[in-house]
Scaffold this motif. Structure first.
Motif, mmCIF file in Angstrom:
data_model
loop_
_atom_site.group_PDB
_atom_site.id
_atom_site.type_symbol
_atom_site.label_atom_id
_atom_site.label_comp_id
_atom_site.label_asym_id
_atom_site.label_seq_id
_atom_site.Cartn_x
_atom_site.Cartn_y
_atom_site.Cartn_z
ATOM 1 N N UNK A 92 0.969 -1.065 -0.302
ATOM 2 C CA UNK A 92 0.104 -0.034 -0.233
ATOM 3 C C UNK A 92 0.851 0.863 -0.092
ATOM 4 N N UNK A 93 2.162 1.285 1.096
ATOM 5 C CA UNK A 93 2.796 3.125 0.448
ATOM 6 C C UNK A 93 3.730 2.011 -0.522
ATOM 7 N N UNK A 94 3.781 1.695 -1.192
ATOM 8 C CA UNK A 94 4.426 2.046 -2.679
ATOM 9 C C UNK A 94 4.094 2.386 -3.432
ATOM 10 N N UNK A 95 2.363 1.431 -3.324
ATOM 11 C CA UNK A 95 1.482 2.129 -4.482
ATOM 12 C C UNK A 95 0.804 3.666 -4.003
ATOM 13 N N UNK A 96 1.119 3.970 -2.672
ATOM 14 C CA UNK A 96 0.621 5.649 -2.013
ATOM 15 C C UNK A 96 2.324 6.347 -3.068
ATOM 16 N N UNK A 97 3.480 6.469 -2.851
ATOM 17 C CA UNK A 97 4.529 6.568 -3.123
ATOM 18 C C UNK A 97 3.997 7.019 -4.907
ATOM 19 N N UNK A 98 3.585 5.890 -5.625
ATOM 20 C CA UNK A 98 3.417 5.456 -6.952
ATOM 21 C C UNK A 98 2.358 6.869 -7.241
ATOM 22 N N UNK A 99 1.388 7.185 -6.621
ATOM 23 C CA UNK A 99 0.239 7.676 -7.153
ATOM 24 C C UNK A 99 0.803 9.428 -6.517
ATOM 25 N N UNK A 100 1.579 9.656 -5.961
ATOM 26 C CA UNK A 100 2.200 10.741 -5.347
ATOM 27 C C UNK A 100 3.148 11.211 -6.391
ATOM 28 N N UNK A 101 3.475 10.555 -6.999
ATOM 29 C CA UNK A 101 4.166 10.437 -8.057
ATOM 30 C C UNK A 101 3.542 11.188 -9.368
ATOM 31 N N UNK A 106 1.447 14.992 -13.430
ATOM 32 C CA UNK A 106 0.433 15.390 -13.751
ATOM 33 C C UNK A 106 0.379 16.402 -13.477
ATOM 34 N N UNK A 107 0.537 17.210 -12.186
ATOM 35 C CA UNK A 107 1.232 19.045 -11.862
ATOM 36 C C UNK A 107 1.761 19.248 -12.535
ATOM 37 N N UNK A 108 3.234 18.711 -13.196
ATOM 38 C CA UNK A 108 4.239 19.384 -13.899
ATOM 39 C C UNK A 108 4.043 19.321 -14.710
ATOM 40 N N UNK A 109 3.232 18.321 -15.507
ATOM 41 C CA UNK A 109 3.027 18.866 -17.054
ATOM 42 C C UNK A 109 1.996 19.603 -17.485
#
Length: 113
Positions: A92-101, A106-109
């Motif tokens: 779950x933590x790994x998936x949360x990190x991926x979502x944040x990345x 997306x925000x940067x784009x």
């Protein structure tokens, strides 16, 4: 009462006694004792006290007695479940990190577009 019968059977085995040995000490027939061990016969308080005395226990000790092997199995099972839970938490933590990345990407784009 089946659990109590299993406890009585375990105690009997620990003492190295046969059903006949215990039945004689309780002054009952072997089939009657067998029915106690299998849980077919409900045990009244006086019989419970008699059995507890035979195994040099109090009634409370007899009723709360647990097999340490059973306890160890339960502990091992809990440890296995706990490890699985910890593995899932890591996922779950790994998936949360991926979502944040992905959100940051997306925000940067959007900012650069």
């Amino acid at each position: 009462m089946k659990t109590l019968g299993k406890k009585i059977r375990l105690l009997r085995h620990q003492k190295g006694w046969s059903q006949e040995d215990v039945a004689k000490r309780l002054d009952i027939s072997i089939p009657a004792f067998s029915k106690i061990e299998t849980g077919i016969t409900d045990i009244n308080l006086s019989r419970l006290e008699q059995i507890a005395t035979l195994f040099e226990m109090t009634v409370v000790q007899l009723l709360t007695f647990t097999d340490s092997e059973q306890d160890q199995k339960a502990i091992n099972e809990l440890e296995t479940i706990n490890k699985k839970l910890m593995d899932r938490e890591t996922e779950v933590i790994d998936l949360q990190k991926k979502v944040i990345e992905l959100f940051e990407e997306l925000r940067h784009n959007r900012v650069t577009a």
